[in-house]
Design a protein around this motif. Structure first.
Motif, PDB file in Angstrom:
ATOM      1  N   GLN A  89      28.510  21.855  -3.433  1.00 20.16           N
ATOM      2  CA  GLN A  89      28.334  21.091  -5.101  1.00 20.16           C
ATOM      3  C   GLN A  89      29.322  19.941  -4.895  1.00 20.16           C
ATOM      4  O   GLN A  89      28.945  18.350  -4.808  1.00 20.16           O
ATOM      5  CB  GLN A  89      28.946  21.575  -6.475  1.00 20.16           C
ATOM      6  CG  GLN A  89      28.953  20.729  -7.493  1.00 20.16           C
ATOM      7  CD  GLN A  89      27.530  20.486  -7.882  1.00 20.16           C
ATOM      8  OE1 GLN A  89      26.563  21.184  -7.872  1.00 20.16           O
ATOM      9  NE2 GLN A  89      26.796  19.864  -8.592  1.00 20.16           N
ATOM     10  N   ASP A  90      30.922  20.104  -4.321  1.00 18.09           N
ATOM     11  CA  ASP A  90      30.715  18.866  -3.466  1.00 18.09           C
ATOM     12  C   ASP A  90      30.510  17.637  -3.246  1.00 18.09           C
ATOM     13  O   ASP A  90      30.798  16.362  -2.867  1.00 18.09           O
ATOM     14  CB  ASP A  90      32.593  18.701  -3.163  1.00 18.09           C
ATOM     15  CG  ASP A  90      33.230  19.917  -4.486  1.00 18.09           C
ATOM     16  OD1 ASP A  90      33.370  19.836  -5.115  1.00 18.09           O
ATOM     17  OD2 ASP A  90      34.329  20.314  -3.508  1.00 18.09           O
ATOM     18  N   ARG A 127      27.265  17.682  -2.258  1.00 20.09           N
ATOM     19  CA  ARG A 127      26.521  16.799  -3.052  1.00 20.09           C
ATOM     20  C   ARG A 127      26.857  16.046  -3.879  1.00 20.09           C
ATOM     21  O   ARG A 127      25.961  15.330  -3.582  1.00 20.09           O
ATOM     22  CB  ARG A 127      25.646  18.297  -4.218  1.00 20.09           C
ATOM     23  CG  ARG A 127      24.274  17.403  -4.601  1.00 20.09           C
ATOM     24  CD  ARG A 127      23.927  18.706  -5.386  1.00 20.09           C
ATOM     25  NE  ARG A 127      22.410  18.747  -5.978  1.00 20.09           N
ATOM     26  CZ  ARG A 127      21.504  19.880  -6.928  1.00 20.09           C
ATOM     27  NH1 ARG A 127      22.509  20.798  -6.888  1.00 20.09           N
ATOM     28  NH2 ARG A 127      20.674  19.109  -7.998  1.00 20.09           N
ATOM     29  N   GLU A 128      27.616  15.816  -4.419  1.00 18.85           N
ATOM     30  CA  GLU A 128      28.164  14.557  -5.411  1.00 18.85           C
ATOM     31  C   GLU A 128      28.636  13.320  -4.634  1.00 18.85           C
ATOM     32  O   GLU A 128      27.936  12.681  -5.237  1.00 18.85           O
ATOM     33  CB  GLU A 128      29.392  15.259  -6.102  1.00 18.85           C
ATOM     34  CG  GLU A 128      28.783  16.600  -7.253  1.00 18.85           C
ATOM     35  CD  GLU A 128      29.616  17.079  -8.343  1.00 18.85           C
ATOM     36  OE1 GLU A 128      30.764  16.362  -8.387  1.00 18.85           O
ATOM     37  OE2 GLU A 128      29.482  17.711  -9.280  1.00 18.85           O
ATOM     38  N   SER A 129      28.854  13.659  -3.616  1.00 20.21           N
ATOM     39  CA  SER A 129      29.681  13.201  -2.984  1.00 20.21           C
ATOM     40  C   SER A 129      28.379  12.049  -2.384  1.00 20.21           C
ATOM     41  O   SER A 129      28.370  10.690  -1.977  1.00 20.21           O
ATOM     42  CB  SER A 129      30.675  13.490  -1.718  1.00 20.21           C
ATOM     43  OG  SER A 129      31.064  12.256  -0.191  1.00 20.21           O
ATOM     44  N   VAL A 145      25.522  11.569  -3.281  1.00 17.01           N
ATOM     45  CA  VAL A 145      24.545  10.815  -4.638  1.00 17.01           C
ATOM     46  C   VAL A 145      25.506   9.668  -5.298  1.00 17.01           C
ATOM     47  O   VAL A 145      24.970   8.403  -5.068  1.00 17.01           O
ATOM     48  CB  VAL A 145      24.648  12.354  -5.390  1.00 17.01           C
ATOM     49  CG1 VAL A 145      23.525  10.870  -6.884  1.00 17.01           C
ATOM     50  CG2 VAL A 145      24.017  13.165  -4.880  1.00 17.01           C
ATOM     51  N   ARG A 146      26.957   9.736  -5.180  1.00 15.92           N
ATOM     52  CA  ARG A 146      27.364   8.669  -5.382  1.00 15.92           C
ATOM     53  C   ARG A 146      27.441   7.196  -4.687  1.00 15.92           C
ATOM     54  O   ARG A 146      27.506   6.521  -4.427  1.00 15.92           O
ATOM     55  CB  ARG A 146      28.822   8.888  -5.372  1.00 15.92           C
ATOM     56  CG  ARG A 146      29.459   9.769  -6.210  1.00 15.92           C
ATOM     57  CD  ARG A 146      30.829   9.299  -6.598  1.00 15.92           C
ATOM     58  NE  ARG A 146      31.688   9.979  -6.230  1.00 15.92           N
ATOM     59  CZ  ARG A 146      31.580  11.709  -5.831  1.00 15.92           C
ATOM     60  NH1 ARG A 146      31.400  12.599  -6.995  1.00 15.92           N
ATOM     61  NH2 ARG A 146      32.556  11.814  -4.433  1.00 15.92           N
ATOM     62  N   VAL A 177      19.765  16.639  -2.780  1.00 17.83           N
ATOM     63  CA  VAL A 177      20.574  15.524  -3.255  1.00 17.83           C
ATOM     64  C   VAL A 177      19.016  14.075  -3.415  1.00 17.83           C
ATOM     65  O   VAL A 177      19.217  13.542  -4.208  1.00 17.83           O
ATOM     66  CB  VAL A 177      21.066  14.752  -1.298  1.00 17.83           C
ATOM     67  CG1 VAL A 177      21.451  13.246  -1.616  1.00 17.83           C
ATOM     68  CG2 VAL A 177      22.213  15.677  -1.952  1.00 17.83           C
ATOM     69  N   ASP A 222      17.785  14.170  -6.874  1.00 13.08           N
ATOM     70  CA  ASP A 222      18.677  13.747  -7.550  1.00 13.08           C
ATOM     71  C   ASP A 222      19.164  12.126  -7.548  1.00 13.08           C
ATOM     72  O   ASP A 222      19.447  11.212  -8.263  1.00 13.08           O
ATOM     73  CB  ASP A 222      20.420  13.544  -6.844  1.00 13.08           C
ATOM     74  CG  ASP A 222      21.027  15.763  -7.547  1.00 13.08           C
ATOM     75  OD1 ASP A 222      19.975  16.224  -7.820  1.00 13.08           O
ATOM     76  OD2 ASP A 222      21.924  16.721  -7.079  1.00 13.08           O
ATOM     77  N   CYS A 223      18.122  11.649  -6.695  1.00 14.91           N
ATOM     78  CA  CYS A 223      18.415  10.052  -5.519  1.00 14.91           C
ATOM     79  C   CYS A 223      16.375   9.536  -6.740  1.00 14.91           C
ATOM     80  O   CYS A 223      16.479   8.011  -5.897  1.00 14.91           O
ATOM     81  CB  CYS A 223      18.892   9.332  -4.693  1.00 14.91           C
ATOM     82  SG  CYS A 223      20.737  10.316  -4.375  1.00 14.91           S
TER      83      CYS A 223
END
Length: 839
Positions: free
Chosen positions: A109-110, A112-114, A116-117, A142, A145-146
């Motif tokens: 999860q970490d 993945r979020e990095s 996307v940001r 990812v 998400d984008c």
């Protein structure tokens, strides 16, 4: 699609055309006409840059400058619906059989979020992970998400075996609608600069300057790159963020194993999984394969054999059923070594079709054929289900729109003997793909989708090619010959080039000269489309030479046309010479080859002058020493040929002039013109341009002027009233050496039998005329001009800068006779007032 029915069934137009004519029984036809007619060659016409390319599988592709009417319109971007269809086509097909449960992405999860940001801020990022670390699975999540971050959405690309140039073309065709259009490099860069998308690029194989080129060409795109640690890193100025993907923790590994097995692990299985985690460094792929091993063990312990008794679609028994059975210890847990390299053990418990599929994949370098080809390759109508078995066991992994053997699996299967008879299986695959790629119902796009398996078969068979026996054909040559035109028509030009090079090598080893000429021709066409003119010239000349030796006129013509286009693009005349298949004697040096079409346009055009006329040739100034005069390497033989042509024209002009001045007919014009022709002749006065004679007070005829004529026999100047007849040996002569009649027009009739004395003709020992200008006047590039007409009658005296000439014994011999009667019409329209190399 039925091979006998050529209708386009796959497009839904099978009922639009007229009904087919009923075919008579074959027995009623002659034996020669009862056979099926060969399928027509599929020719595809496409635009590549400034060229119009016609892909001809028979004689070789034809190329020409694209006419303005054939230029495609500016490509437009795909709509959202069309982008969704393209994205689904870029994913691998779902394996047949019951759907497998999707495994969760644990402990990611970490990362993945990095990712996307970073992409939301427009920063390109590279995700680096070892093979089997779950990199592809994370990129897919990812990308979802984008999906709404960029105006052109998300574009999925695969970098396996692709260069930066290939990826730019893939990106162009993924965003723009441009069928049968391959723009040149400048146009491509213009189009991709306008793309604003999140580009998910997995299996990247290059870095450094090549990656910088890709990123600089697409400034409006944010790239999410997936690569292994052995791929070169981006340059320091690329501005690419790096995210590392490591292994799972022990707890996450055990949790993933339980999801793969579908039940809770026992204590022994948990300890066994802990040892596996330590050995595999927490790679998720190892736990997926370990879960497949435990599922197979459960089936064996339950006394059920889903593959042997009920087929591959049989589901595993529920967990409570397995626990209720008296399992015992008949099937122990796999050893740690078997768990670390589980491919042979997993394959041994699969169906026969799945094992045969693995053998083909090992023979093709890890490429798994598409599931639609497995029944024909394996020989089992249900062999397409084998792909589902392999995917469930973790033996294959998705790569772009296809599957390959998972990381480490090829080496494990080779050690287990799955590489035995690899060449025979590659030969079977080549025969199958040759038939399939050449079938009329198969589109070039479908052949391009299977390009990796086709090229893998060529890579195996190409180096092992031997001259075939009589009546047989070489499998590698046939496959390359069939697949290469499809790759070209499908715009997969990197595969086209690899197929052509493999085919050229195979034909050389097989000794097939005709096919070797074809591959050299196609390589020349490909190089010409890419702007590599030197390589294109070499390949086309080799092809023309081989086809000339085989008397292949149609192929040689196609090669010469392409070679002429190369010459036009390079600006250098290209001499075919012996490469055209014709033996040229005494031509052993490349320097002595003549360009096609003769002397190039750098030389002035030498035309035969109208008869009668004066021919004047002014030689061009000699180039500086060591220079080529702008001819770019013109051979010395061309200069010799040009000089010989000029000399031949000069000799012809001399013959024409001598024939015009001879007295072979009655009433020759030379007897009707006086000594001093005038430029002010009247219209239709019958004077042929000469002044009319006048009479003095005594009634004698005198010339219009009192200008003295040529010196007489005693050396004193004479006048026009000299009673000496012109046909006497001592008659007057003009400086050009032609007879000057002074007989009065009042005479009753000129003697028809009078001829000029023998001294009026140039001596037989005179030198032939040359085109070198007199030394008194330097050569000039301007054409000779005539002096403006004056009231004074023109004379044939040389210019003041040159010594005066006469026909006396002490004067120099003129270079060629000049007849005023032969040049009367040009007295005011361009004849030079002073002769320069008069021929």
């Amino acid at each position: 699609m039925d091979p006998d029915n050529q209708g386009p069934e796959e497009y839904g137009h099978d009922g639009d055309g007229p009904a087919p004519r009923p075919r008579p029984p074959r027995e009623s036809l002659a034996p020669d006409f009862g056979q099926h007619a060969p399928a027509l060659a599929r020719t595809v016409q496409l635009v590549s840059g400034d060229f119009l390319l016609t892909v001809n599988p028979v004689d070789g592709s034809e190329i020409e400058a694209c006419p303005p009417t054939e230029r495609p319109a500016r490509p437009v971007k795909l709509t959202a619906t069309e982008r969704g269809e393209a994205e689904r086509a870029a994913r691998p097909p779902v394996p047949p059989g019951p759907p497998q449960p999707a495994l969760p992405l644990l402990a990611r999860q970490d990362e993945r979020e990095s990712l996307v940001r970073l992409l939301a801020r427009g920063r390109s990022t590279r995700l680096t992970g070892a093979p089997g670390s779950g990199r592809t699975r994370l990129l897919d999540l990812v990308a979802e998400d984008c999906s709404d971050l960029a105006p052109d959405g998300v574009v999925r690309l695969n970098g396996f075996g692709r260069t930066s140039g290939d990826l730019l073309y893939d990106l162009f065709h993924a965003v723009y609608s441009a069928p049968l259009h391959r723009p040149n490099r400048d146009e491509l860069l213009t189009y991709v600069r306008e793309i604003g998308a999140v580009v998910v690029l997995d299996d990247l194989e290059f870095g450094g300057a090549a990656l910088d080129e890709l990123l600089e060409a697409t400034p409006e795109c944010a790239f999410l790159l997936g690569a292994t640690p052995d791929v070169p890193a981006p340059s320091a100025d690329a501005g690419v963020e790096e995210v590392l993907l490591g292994g799972l923790e022990r707890a996450a590994g055990l949790d993933l194993l339980e999801h793969a097995v579908g039940r809770t692990l026992t204590e022994d299985e948990s300890n066994w999984a802990g040892d596996l985690w330590f050995e595999s460094e927490g790679l998720p792929l190892r736990f997926v394969q370990a879960g497949a091993l435990l599922r197979q063990r459960d089936r064996l312990r339950a006394g059920t054999s889903a593959v042997d008794e009920f087929g591959v679609f049989e589901d595993a028994p529920p967990a409570d059923t397995v626990e209720a059975c008296d399992l015992g210890d008949d099937v122990p847990l796999p050893a740690l070594g078997e768990a670390a390299a589980p491919a042979p053990l997993l394959a041994s418990r699969l169906s026969a079709s799945a094992r045969a599929t693995l053998r083909f994949a090992v023979a093709l370098g890890g490429e798994v054929p598409h599931q639609a080809h497995l029944p024909a390759l394996v020989g089992d109508t249900h062999a397409d289900a084998a792909l589902g078995e392999l995917a469930a066991c973790g033996l294959v992994s998705p790569v772009g729109s296809r599957y390959r053997l998972a990381a480490g699996v090829p080496a494990q299967l080779e050690a287990a003997g799955y590489a035995d008879e690899a060449e025979a299986r590659a030969h079977s695959a080549a025969q199958h793909y040759s038939w399939w790629a050449g079938h009329p119902s198969v589109t070039p796009e479908r052949v391009c989708a299977e390009a990796d398996a086709v090229l893998a078969a060529l890579a195996v068979l190409g180096p092992a090619t031997r001259p075939p026996a009589e009546g047989e054909e070489c499998a590698a040559v046939h496959l390359a010959r069939t697949a290469a035109p499809a790759f070209a028509a499908g715009l997969h030009w990197s595969a086209w080039e690899r197929a052509l090079r493999s085919g050229a090598e195979a034909t050389r080893l097989a000794g097939d000269v005709a096919e070797e000429a074809y591959f050299h021709h196609e390589l020349g066409i490909l190089a010409l489309c890419g702007g590599q003119l030197d390589r294109a010239r070499a390949e086309l000349e080799a092809s023309i030479g081989l086809r000339g030796a085989l008397a292949d006129k149609r192929g040689a013509v196609a090669g010469r046309r392409a070679l002429a286009l190369v010459a036009d693009r390079s600006g250098t005349p290209i001499g075919l010479g012996p490469t055209a298949g014709e033996e040229v004697p005494d031509a052993r040096d490349e320097e002595s080859a003549s360009p096609p079409g003769g002397v190039p346009a750098a030389f002035p055009t030498l035309q035969q002058p109208p008869s009668p006329a004066l021919v004047t040739h002014r030689s061009p100034p000699a180039p500086a020493r060591g220079a080529r005069g702008g001819l770019k390497g013109l051979a010395r033989r061309n200069l010799v040929a040009a000089g010989a042509g000029a000399l031949l024209v000069a000799v012809l002009g001399t013959v024409v002039t001598l024939g015009a001045t001879s007295d072979n007919e009655q009433n020759p014009p030379s007897d009707q013109v006086g000594v001093n022709p005038s430029a002010s002749q009247g219209v239709n006065d019958g004077s042929l341009g000469a002044d009319q004679p006048v009479s003095d007070s005594n009634g004698d005829t005198v010339p219009a002027t009192s200008r003295p004529t040529d010196p007489g026999p005693d050396g004193t100047p004479g006048t026009s009233d000299d009673p000496t007849p012109t046909d006497s040996p001592s008659g007057s002569r003009d400086p050009s050496g032609s007879a000057s009649p002074s007989k009065s027009p009042s005479s009753s009739k000129p003697p028809s039998t009078s001829k000029p004395p023998t001294t009026s003709k140039p001596p037989a020992t005179s030198r032939p005329p040359t085109s070198r200008p007199p030394t008194s006047r330097p050569p000039t590039s301007e054409p000779p001009t005539s002096e403006p007409p004056t009231s004074e009658p023109p004379t044939s005296e040389p210019p003041t800068t040159s010594p005066s000439t006469s026909d006396s014994a002490s004067g120099p011999v003129p270079s060629a006779p000049t007849s005023t009667s032969a040049s009367a019409p040009q007295s005011t329209t361009g004849s030079p007032s002073s002769p320069e190399t008069v021929i």
